[in-house]
Design an enzyme around this catalytic site. Structure first.
Site, PDB file in Angstrom:
ATOM      1  N   ASN A   9       0.878  -1.172   0.000  1.00 34.17           N
ATOM      2  CA  ASN A   9       0.000   0.000   0.000  1.00 34.17           C
ATOM      3  C   ASN A   9       0.914   1.220   0.000  1.00 34.17           C
ATOM      4  O   ASN A   9       1.504   1.550   1.020  1.00 34.17           O
ATOM      5  CB  ASN A   9      -0.891  -0.018   1.255  1.00 34.17           C
ATOM      6  CG  ASN A   9      -1.714   1.259   1.380  1.00 34.17           C
ATOM      7  OD1 ASN A   9      -1.726   2.087   0.479  1.00 34.17           O
ATOM      8  ND2 ASN A   9      -2.399   1.409   2.512  1.00 34.17           N
ATOM      9  N   TRP A  10       1.027   1.818  -1.169  1.00 32.63           N
ATOM     10  CA  TRP A  10       1.964   2.944  -1.306  1.00 32.63           C
ATOM     11  C   TRP A  10       1.469   4.197  -0.582  1.00 32.63           C
ATOM     12  O   TRP A  10       2.216   5.147  -0.408  1.00 32.63           O
ATOM     13  CB  TRP A  10       2.170   3.284  -2.789  1.00 32.63           C
ATOM     14  CG  TRP A  10       2.956   2.268  -3.557  1.00 32.63           C
ATOM     15  CD1 TRP A  10       3.354   1.016  -3.145  1.00 32.63           C
ATOM     16  CD2 TRP A  10       3.460   2.415  -4.899  1.00 32.63           C
ATOM     17  NE1 TRP A  10       4.058   0.377  -4.139  1.00 32.63           N
ATOM     18  CE2 TRP A  10       4.135   1.216  -5.224  1.00 32.63           C
ATOM     19  CE3 TRP A  10       3.394   3.426  -5.850  1.00 32.63           C
ATOM     20  CZ2 TRP A  10       4.752   1.012  -6.470  1.00 32.63           C
ATOM     21  CZ3 TRP A  10       3.999   3.230  -7.082  1.00 32.63           C
ATOM     22  CH2 TRP A  10       4.674   2.036  -7.386  1.00 32.63           C
ATOM     23  N   LYS A  11       0.187   4.211  -0.209  1.00 32.73           N
ATOM     24  CA  LYS A  11      -0.419   5.419   0.369  1.00 32.73           C
ATOM     25  C   LYS A  11      -0.165   6.611  -0.567  1.00 32.73           C
ATOM     26  O   LYS A  11      -0.093   6.391  -1.777  1.00 32.73           O
ATOM     27  CB  LYS A  11       0.089   5.642   1.799  1.00 32.73           C
ATOM     28  CG  LYS A  11      -0.084   4.366   2.646  1.00 32.73           C
ATOM     29  CD  LYS A  11       0.092   4.557   4.112  1.00 32.73           C
ATOM     30  CE  LYS A  11      -0.144   3.219   4.818  1.00 32.73           C
ATOM     31  NZ  LYS A  11      -0.089   3.333   6.272  1.00 32.73           N
ATOM     32  N   HIS A  94      -9.513   1.391   4.898  1.00 36.37           N
ATOM     33  CA  HIS A  94      -8.239   1.563   5.610  1.00 36.37           C
ATOM     34  C   HIS A  94      -8.465   2.513   6.795  1.00 36.37           C
ATOM     35  O   HIS A  94      -9.259   3.452   6.704  1.00 36.37           O
ATOM     36  CB  HIS A  94      -7.178   2.119   4.659  1.00 36.37           C
ATOM     37  CG  HIS A  94      -5.805   2.062   5.240  1.00 36.37           C
ATOM     38  ND1 HIS A  94      -5.363   2.989   6.161  1.00 36.37           N
ATOM     39  CD2 HIS A  94      -4.802   1.166   5.081  1.00 36.37           C
ATOM     40  CE1 HIS A  94      -4.114   2.668   6.524  1.00 36.37           C
ATOM     41  NE2 HIS A  94      -3.758   1.563   5.890  1.00 36.37           N
ATOM     42  N   GLU A  96      -6.848   4.888   7.862  1.00 41.94           N
ATOM     43  CA  GLU A  96      -6.605   6.302   7.544  1.00 41.94           C
ATOM     44  C   GLU A  96      -7.837   6.924   6.889  1.00 41.94           C
ATOM     45  O   GLU A  96      -8.117   8.105   7.070  1.00 41.94           O
ATOM     46  CB  GLU A  96      -5.350   6.440   6.667  1.00 41.94           C
ATOM     47  CG  GLU A  96      -4.096   6.174   7.489  1.00 41.94           C
ATOM     48  CD  GLU A  96      -2.921   5.611   6.713  1.00 41.94           C
ATOM     49  OE1 GLU A  96      -2.929   5.648   5.472  1.00 41.94           O
ATOM     50  OE2 GLU A  96      -1.985   5.117   7.372  1.00 41.94           O
ATOM     51  N   GLU A 165      -5.338  -4.759  10.525  1.00 43.00           N
ATOM     52  CA  GLU A 165      -4.337  -3.718  10.715  1.00 43.00           C
ATOM     53  C   GLU A 165      -4.610  -2.994  12.028  1.00 43.00           C
ATOM     54  O   GLU A 165      -5.406  -2.026  12.058  1.00 43.00           O
ATOM     55  CB  GLU A 165      -4.393  -2.707   9.559  1.00 43.00           C
ATOM     56  CG  GLU A 165      -4.109  -3.309   8.199  1.00 43.00           C
ATOM     57  CD  GLU A 165      -3.487  -2.298   7.244  1.00 43.00           C
ATOM     58  OE1 GLU A 165      -2.494  -2.653   6.612  1.00 43.00           O
ATOM     59  OE2 GLU A 165      -3.962  -1.160   7.156  1.00 43.00           O
ATOM     60  N   GLY A 171       2.601   2.391  10.833  1.00 47.90           N
ATOM     61  CA  GLY A 171       3.566   3.482  10.702  1.00 47.90           C
ATOM     62  C   GLY A 171       4.265   3.844  11.993  1.00 47.90           C
ATOM     63  O   GLY A 171       4.926   4.878  12.080  1.00 47.90           O
ATOM     64  N   SER A 209       3.445  -2.061  10.304  1.00 49.36           N
ATOM     65  CA  SER A 209       4.897  -2.141  10.521  1.00 49.36           C
ATOM     66  C   SER A 209       5.469  -3.523  10.187  1.00 49.36           C
ATOM     67  O   SER A 209       6.411  -3.973  10.837  1.00 49.36           O
ATOM     68  CB  SER A 209       5.259  -1.735  11.955  1.00 49.36           C
ATOM     69  OG  SER A 209       4.858  -0.390  12.196  1.00 49.36           O
ATOM     70  N   GLY A 230       2.993  -1.101   4.218  1.00 51.41           N
ATOM     71  CA  GLY A 230       3.061   0.325   3.941  1.00 51.41           C
ATOM     72  C   GLY A 230       4.488   0.748   3.624  1.00 51.41           C
ATOM     73  O   GLY A 230       4.990   0.536   2.515  1.00 51.41           O
ATOM     74  N   GLY A 231       5.157   1.321   4.596  1.00 52.39           N
ATOM     75  CA  GLY A 231       6.492   1.899   4.386  1.00 52.39           C
ATOM     76  C   GLY A 231       7.480   0.973   3.686  1.00 52.39           C
ATOM     77  O   GLY A 231       8.213   1.397   2.780  1.00 52.39           O
TER      78      GLY A 231
HETATM   79  P1  13P Z   1       3.097   0.453   7.654  1.00 46.85           P
HETATM   80  O1  13P Z   1       3.592  -0.845   7.068  1.00 46.85           O
HETATM   81  O2  13P Z   1       3.854   1.647   7.134  1.00 46.85           O
HETATM   82  O3  13P Z   1       2.985   0.401   9.134  1.00 46.85           O
HETATM   83  O4  13P Z   1       1.608   0.665   7.080  1.00 46.85           O
HETATM   84  C1  13P Z   1       0.730  -0.394   7.182  1.00 46.85           C
HETATM   85  C2  13P Z   1      -0.494  -0.054   6.434  1.00 46.85           C
HETATM   86  O5  13P Z   1      -1.232   0.824   6.801  1.00 46.85           O
HETATM   87  C3  13P Z   1      -0.771  -0.820   5.212  1.00 46.85           C
HETATM   88  O6  13P Z   1      -2.046  -0.564   4.731  1.00 46.85           O
END
Ligand code: 13P
Length: 250
Positions: A9-11, A94, A96, A165, A171, A209, A230-231
């Site tokens: 997930n590149w966000k 998600h 967010e 999640e 994050g 994470s 994510g990251g």
């Molecule tokens: P991180 O891997 O950066 O914690 O993000 C997880 C995430 O929200 C994937 O959708």
């Protein structure tokens, strides 16, 4: 046994030049017997990614989908538009989006329905906040979030994927332990059992994470069928390491 799925997930990250370098490096590093791999990218880059992942075995994903089919909804992207670009997965709900865009369980369930209607698999995100975990509400929260989607989409529930999640792990560098994650995944699997005769077919991904150092232990748990990353999905070497961990025959 089903293949695991590792989805990035590149966000709101990326750019035309970086995307090309990242996808090329991931393509070149994929193991011969790879697990499923998907990249969920910002909508403006779907056309670019559709070209970059062609014939690579990497699937294309979006990070959201409109709850509406079409019409006067400025700024929205419909499921049909996503399908035009070969999108196979759409993240819905998600944390967010729930947190910053006020998405309710009912909206998330509708979004999943829009995706399913055009043959896109929604990746339905569920997860508790730190306050909810500390108050002992984890089970109640994730069950309520999944129940809304089951209620709306019961007949095709085996076509969805789920991502557990925990909000406190996103994050933050704090990961749920493999045992903590497994306990929630097992709960979700049990909840699916009432809605489909084949709950084992549904991918239940862990997200929060997940990285090169902790992926193997998480992916070794019986109900963890992959990851939503994510990251670490923005760095080819890290993403490939996680893919490798997911590709080891169980
Ligand atoms: P991180 O891997 O950066 O914690 O993000 C997880 C995430 O929200 C994937 O959708």
């Amino acid at each position: 046994m089903k293949r695991k799925l590792i989805a990035g997930n590149w966000k709101m990250n990326g750019g035309l030049v970086q995307n090309q370098a990242l996808v090329q490096a991931v393509r070149e590093g994929l193991p011969a017997q790879s697990c499923g791999v998907a990249m969920c990218v910002p909508a403006p880059y779907l056309a670019q990614l559709a070209e970059l992942v062609r014939a690579s075995g990497i699937d294309l994903g979006s990070q959201d989908v409109s709850a509406h089919e079409q019409g006067a909804y400025t700024g929205e992207v419909s499921a049909g538009m996503l399908r035009d670009f070969g999108v196979r997965y759409a993240i819905v709900g998600h944390s967010e989006r729930r947190q910053y865009h006020g998405e309710s369980d009912a909206t998330v369930a509708l979004k999943a329905q829009r995706a399913l209607a055009v043959g896109i698999a929604p990746i339905v995100c569920v997860g508790e906040t730190l306050a909810q975990r500390e108050a002992g509400q984890t089970e109640e929260v994730v069950k309520r979030q999944l129940a809304a989607v089951i209620h709306q989409n019961g007949h095709c529930i085996s076509e969805i994927a789920i991502a557990y999640e925990p909000v406190w792990a996103i994050g933050t560098g704090k990961t749920a332990s493999p045992e903590q994650a497994q306990a929630v995944h097992a709960l979700l699997r049990t909840q699916l059992r009432a809605a489909t005769p084949h709950p084992e077919r549904v991918h239940i991904l862990y997200g929060g994470s997940m990285n090169a150092a902790n992926a193997a232990a998480l992916l070794a748990m019986p109900d963890i069928d992959g990851g939503l990353i994510g990251g670490a999905a923005l760095k080819a070497a890290d993403f490939l390491f996680i893919i490798q961990a997911g590709s080891v025959p169980a």
